[in-house]
Design a protein around this motif. Sequence first.
Motif, short mmCIF file in Angstrom:
data_model
loop_
_atom_site.label_atom_id
_atom_site.label_comp_id
_atom_site.label_asym_id
_atom_site.label_seq_id
_atom_site.Cartn_x
_atom_site.Cartn_y
_atom_site.Cartn_z
N LYS A 1 12.36 8.63 0.72
CA LYS A 1 10.92 8.49 0.44
C LYS A 1 10.45 7.07 0.80
O LYS A 1 11.24 6.13 0.85
CB LYS A 1 10.62 8.80 -1.03
N ALA A 2 9.14 6.97 1.07
CA ALA A 2 8.55 5.68 1.44
C ALA A 2 7.15 5.60 0.82
O ALA A 2 6.64 6.62 0.32
CB ALA A 2 8.45 5.55 2.95
N ARG A 3 6.55 4.39 0.81
CA ARG A 3 5.19 4.26 0.31
C ARG A 3 4.55 3.06 0.98
O ARG A 3 5.24 2.13 1.40
CB ARG A 3 5.17 4.13 -1.20
N PRO A 4 3.18 3.07 1.06
CA PRO A 4 2.49 1.91 1.64
C PRO A 4 2.53 0.74 0.66
O PRO A 4 2.40 0.96 -0.54
CB PRO A 4 1.06 2.42 1.85
N THR A 5 2.71 -0.47 1.17
CA THR A 5 2.86 -1.64 0.29
C THR A 5 1.65 -1.79 -0.63
O THR A 5 1.79 -2.25 -1.76
CB THR A 5 2.99 -2.93 1.13
N GLY A 6 0.49 -1.32 -0.18
CA GLY A 6 -0.71 -1.54 -0.99
C GLY A 6 -0.96 -0.46 -2.03
O GLY A 6 -1.88 -0.55 -2.83
N ASN A 7 -0.14 0.63 -2.01
CA ASN A 7 -0.44 1.73 -2.94
C ASN A 7 0.85 2.36 -3.46
O ASN A 7 1.39 3.28 -2.87
CB ASN A 7 -1.30 2.79 -2.21
N PRO A 8 1.35 1.84 -4.59
CA PRO A 8 2.67 2.27 -5.10
C PRO A 8 2.74 3.76 -5.45
O PRO A 8 3.82 4.32 -5.50
CB PRO A 8 2.87 1.42 -6.34
N ASN A 9 1.58 4.38 -5.62
CA ASN A 9 1.64 5.80 -6.03
C ASN A 9 1.56 6.77 -4.86
O ASN A 9 1.64 7.97 -5.03
CB ASN A 9 0.49 6.08 -7.02
N ARG A 10 1.36 6.24 -3.67
CA ARG A 10 1.22 7.11 -2.48
C ARG A 10 2.61 7.29 -1.88
O ARG A 10 2.95 6.63 -0.90
CB ARG A 10 0.27 6.43 -1.49
N ILE A 11 3.44 8.15 -2.53
CA ILE A 11 4.84 8.29 -2.12
C ILE A 11 4.95 9.45 -1.12
O ILE A 11 4.43 10.54 -1.38
CB ILE A 11 5.73 8.54 -3.34
N ILE A 12 5.58 9.19 0.04
CA ILE A 12 5.70 10.25 1.06
C ILE A 12 7.17 10.50 1.40
O ILE A 12 8.01 9.60 1.29
CB ILE A 12 4.94 9.86 2.35
#
Length: 229
Positions: A112-123
């Motif tokens: 899994k990964a996420r954008p540095t600016g949004n910890p809850n946007r897990i993809i």
Amino acid sequence: MTTRKRLIVLTGAGISAESGIRTFRDMGGLWEEYDVMEVASIDGWKKNPQLVLEFYNQRRRQLPTVEPNEAHKALADAQNLFNVFVITQNVDNLHERAGSKNVLHLHGELTKARPTGNPNRIIDIGYNDINWGDTLDGYQLRPHIVWFGEEVPMMNEAIKLVQTAEIFAVIGTSLNVYPAAGLLDYAPKGCPIYLIDPNDINIWRRDVTVIKEKASVGVPKFIEMIKNE
Ligand code: APR
């Protein structure tokens, strides 16, 4: 029809060792070769994000080449007899691939990964690399891993699980890293506690049944023991 007992387990790198995934602190562990603060800390990420991305890309690339071992499988099979909840410090996907349904990853997941600016946007990224310049919502993507110096978001959920344990087992962890290691303190009074590890783990509690075996032997043995409890 008796209700199945709640079996809560805390696993660490040792349960995946026999699958060929390196541990951290015992012989040949990852932290002998890498400076943990350079590759697995928030400061390391700020200093040299490409080094951190490559460290996790290497570990993620290994995942499709390894398989769950007898220990992962024994925990998955135990779901027929117990209400099993796995709390793992591991970031591999071997518990899920063995068939465990309730897995809580305290330290995140390589897939899994996420954008540095949004910890809850897990993809989900599967086994793909994350490279510098890979962005989502305009932010650089980072591994969905809890680094040293960061909070452990799933800790409260893990504590609640351990507080419901009717049997609690600690498998393949040196209990060196907090807050994960502190989960032991939340096992209900009188709840039988087992520890499976081939090495001596300095555990301050006397009310722990130690199975001094490697996981592939110790976990099936443990399940046999509690079946007849
Ligand atoms: N079977 C069972 N246990 C084993 C085996 C095996 N085949 N081989 C080694 N072990 C045990 C070691 O004796 C040790 O107690 O597994 C444990 C591994 O300890 P660590 O390497 O410290 O791994 P872990 O406890 O999972 O580390 C916790 O530290 O670096 C961070 O985030 C990382 O999740 C990791 C956390």
